[in-house]
Design a protein around this motif. Structure first.
Motif, mmCIF file in Angstrom:
data_model
loop_
_atom_site.group_PDB
_atom_site.id
_atom_site.type_symbol
_atom_site.label_atom_id
_atom_site.label_comp_id
_atom_site.label_asym_id
_atom_site.label_seq_id
_atom_site.Cartn_x
_atom_site.Cartn_y
_atom_site.Cartn_z
ATOM 1 N N LEU A 1 0.834 -1.195 0.000
ATOM 2 C CA LEU A 1 0.000 0.000 0.000
ATOM 3 C C LEU A 1 0.876 1.255 0.000
ATOM 4 N N PRO A 2 1.303 1.731 -1.173
ATOM 5 C CA PRO A 2 2.090 2.965 -1.212
ATOM 6 C C PRO A 2 1.265 4.177 -0.781
ATOM 7 N N GLY A 3 1.880 5.056 0.003
ATOM 8 C CA GLY A 3 1.215 6.297 0.399
ATOM 9 C C GLY A 3 0.164 6.103 1.467
ATOM 10 N N ILE A 4 0.445 5.251 2.458
ATOM 11 C CA ILE A 4 -0.532 4.957 3.501
ATOM 12 C C ILE A 4 -0.943 6.236 4.242
ATOM 13 N N GLY A 5 -2.202 6.279 4.623
ATOM 14 C CA GLY A 5 -2.702 7.446 5.349
ATOM 15 C C GLY A 5 -4.104 7.816 4.953
ATOM 16 N N PHE B 1 -14.844 17.616 12.965
ATOM 17 C CA PHE B 1 -15.109 19.047 12.941
ATOM 18 C C PHE B 1 -16.612 19.276 13.052
ATOM 19 N N GLN B 2 -17.009 20.496 13.378
ATOM 20 C CA GLN B 2 -18.375 20.939 13.218
ATOM 21 C C GLN B 2 -18.558 21.428 11.777
ATOM 22 N N LEU B 3 -19.787 21.402 11.286
ATOM 23 C CA LEU B 3 -20.027 21.889 9.924
ATOM 24 C C LEU B 3 -19.544 23.324 9.759
ATOM 25 N N SER B 4 -19.683 24.128 10.797
ATOM 26 C CA SER B 4 -19.277 25.538 10.727
ATOM 27 C C SER B 4 -17.767 25.703 10.564
ATOM 28 N N GLU B 5 -17.001 24.636 10.822
ATOM 29 C CA GLU B 5 -15.541 24.678 10.682
ATOM 30 C C GLU B 5 -15.099 24.164 9.310
ATOM 31 N N TYR B 6 -15.986 24.278 8.324
ATOM 32 C CA TYR B 6 -15.745 23.703 6.999
ATOM 33 C C TYR B 6 -14.446 24.185 6.360
ATOM 34 N N ASP B 7 -14.114 25.462 6.552
ATOM 35 C CA ASP B 7 -12.935 26.022 5.889
ATOM 36 C C ASP B 7 -11.670 25.311 6.367
ATOM 37 N N TYR B 8 -11.530 25.160 7.681
ATOM 38 C CA TYR B 8 -10.354 24.485 8.223
ATOM 39 C C TYR B 8 -10.363 23.020 7.827
ATOM 40 N N ALA B 9 -11.546 22.386 7.845
ATOM 41 C CA ALA B 9 -11.643 20.959 7.526
ATOM 42 C C ALA B 9 -11.216 20.683 6.088
ATOM 43 N N PHE B 10 -11.689 21.494 5.145
ATOM 44 C CA PHE B 10 -11.338 21.269 3.735
ATOM 45 C C PHE B 10 -9.853 21.502 3.489
ATOM 46 N N ASN B 11 -9.279 22.496 4.111
ATOM 47 C CA ASN B 11 -7.850 22.746 3.925
ATOM 48 C C ASN B 11 -6.996 21.680 4.608
ATOM 49 N N GLU C 1 5.721 9.462 11.076
ATOM 50 C CA GLU C 1 4.588 9.329 11.988
ATOM 51 C C GLU C 1 3.525 8.400 11.397
ATOM 52 N N LYS C 2 3.240 8.551 10.095
ATOM 53 C CA LYS C 2 2.251 7.683 9.458
ATOM 54 C C LYS C 2 2.742 6.243 9.372
ATOM 55 N N LEU C 3 4.036 6.055 9.159
ATOM 56 C CA LEU C 3 4.591 4.698 9.137
ATOM 57 C C LEU C 3 4.428 4.030 10.498
ATOM 58 N N GLU C 4 4.677 4.782 11.559
ATOM 59 C CA GLU C 4 4.533 4.222 12.910
ATOM 60 C C GLU C 4 3.074 3.895 13.210
ATOM 61 N N LYS C 5 2.161 4.754 12.774
ATOM 62 C CA LYS C 5 0.741 4.474 12.989
ATOM 63 C C LYS C 5 0.313 3.229 12.231
ATOM 64 N N THR D 1 -3.437 16.915 3.005
ATOM 65 C CA THR D 1 -3.161 15.500 3.296
ATOM 66 C C THR D 1 -2.525 15.338 4.674
ATOM 67 N N LYS D 2 -3.054 16.046 5.647
ATOM 68 C CA LYS D 2 -2.513 15.949 6.997
ATOM 69 C C LYS D 2 -3.060 14.737 7.754
ATOM 70 N N ASN D 3 -4.119 14.138 7.218
ATOM 71 C CA ASN D 3 -4.831 13.100 7.965
ATOM 72 C C ASN D 3 -4.197 11.725 7.836
ATOM 73 N N PHE D 4 -4.384 10.915 8.878
ATOM 74 C CA PHE D 4 -4.142 9.477 8.821
ATOM 75 C C PHE D 4 -5.486 8.829 9.123
#
Length: 330
Positions: A164-168, A304-314, A194-198, A319-322
């Motif tokens: 699985l290349p690019g895990i996360g 997130f809350q729906l009202s936090e859409y701007d931060y969530a989309f960015n 960090e993603k490799l360790e997770k 690609t900060k998520n795992f």
């Protein structure tokens, strides 16, 4: 109701959080009061694909909630039932490819990033009991994609080595959990330590840097199935690491989606290259039974809350998520 809407401008600049009309139930439809919704990279793509001139669009493909109203001729659901949304519209049974007319919820139809959604009664399924609302809300699209990639297209089996290349991403974290559930060997790559360790904490057997020499790092491995979702940045490395007669299944591209391959290397190696996208309602039901059997849960990165859409989309764009990102509407 409150919802995340795309209108007036292309891209993320066209997103707003606003009051919109609550949808009305028609024949054979159910209204779901959403408790959670899940984000996918598709949501970012939709902000560019949706024409600002075509009117406001509620984004979102994934969600889970409680049926609050049923329309005429609805027989299989009742008010109070807890359900997950099937985001694949018009694909009932397993087939080699989606049928003509297949669409994914959230374009052109309004999606799940609002307090309510109305959808045909055959596009909801019973929420697995072992999942929280957030876990159920982020589940369908990514888990279904991973399930079809591994089992329908890749035909993975116990003892296979899966890479699985690019895990996360949500899809690949599901693929990791699904493959380990059937006792396959799993290799992952990432540029993030960090993603490799997770990934190792979730059962990955081998974890290496994406930018390393894969053939040197994995010289003692035999890769049977490789799930390719990165694109040009890794595709030829992927093609050179799978065993002769091995299979690559691709379902997306987070880098450039045009690649060049050495066709002579390809046919001498007797490789299999398969495409995949989403899955049918039949596969969704099989996936839900599989995760209940193995008590698998999504890897939830942030909510997130729906009202936090701007931060969530960015956050998703960078690609900060795992794992998965969700909106909490409970």
């Amino acid at each position: 109701m409150k919802a995340i809407v795309h209108e007036n401008k292309a891209g993320l600049e066209g997103l707003t959080y606003k009051e919109v009309s609550e949808p009305e139930v028609k024949k054979n439809q159910v209204k779901v009061q959403l408790k959670a919704a899940g984000m996918n990279r598709r949501d970012i793509a939709v902000t560019h694909r949706h024409s600002p001139d075509s009117g406001p669009l509620v984004l979102g493909s994934d969600g889970a909630g409680v049926i609050s109203e049923v329309g005429e001729d609805v027989s299989q659901w009742k008010v109070g039932d807890e359900v997950v949304i099937n985001p694949g519209l018009g694909w009932a049974n397993i087939s080699e490819a989606p049928p003509e007319g297949f669409e994914i919820l959230g374009l052109p139809d309004d999606g799940t990033f609002g307090e309510y959604i109305v959808i045909d009664q055959d596009h909801v399924e019973t929420k697995p009991n072992h999942l929280s609302w957030i876990e159920a809300g982020v589940l369908p699209l990514a888990a279904l994609t991973a399930y079809r990639v591994l089992f329908t297209r890749g035909r993975v089996k116990k003892g296979d080595t899966v890479m699985l290349p690019g895990i996360g991403s949500g899809v690949l974290t599901f693929a990791l959990k699904f493959a380990k559930a059937i006792e396959a060997r799993v290799i992952v790559t990432s540029r993030s330590q960090e993603k490799l360790e997770k990934a190792k904490s979730l059962g990955a057997d081998v974890a290496i840097d994406t930018n390393s020499d894969w053939n040197e790092e994995l010289k003692d491995e035999k890769v049977d199935l490789l799930i390719e979702s990165v694109g040009r940045a890794t595709f030829n490395k992927s093609l050179k690491i799978i065993r002769k007669g091995g299979t690559i299944v691709t379902f997306g591209a987070t880098t450039e989606d045009t690649v060049e391959i050495d066709i002579r290397h390809f046919f001498y190696g007797q490789f299999n290259l398969l495409g995949s996208t989403m899955g049918s309602a039949e596969e969704l039901r099989s996936m839900l039974a599989f995760i209940e059997q193995h008590q698998i849960k999504p890897e939830v990165d942030r909510t997130f809350q729906l009202s936090e859409y701007d931060y969530a989309f960015n956050y998703l764009k960078d690609t900060k998520n795992f794992g998965k990102i969700g909106f909490d509407l409970s």
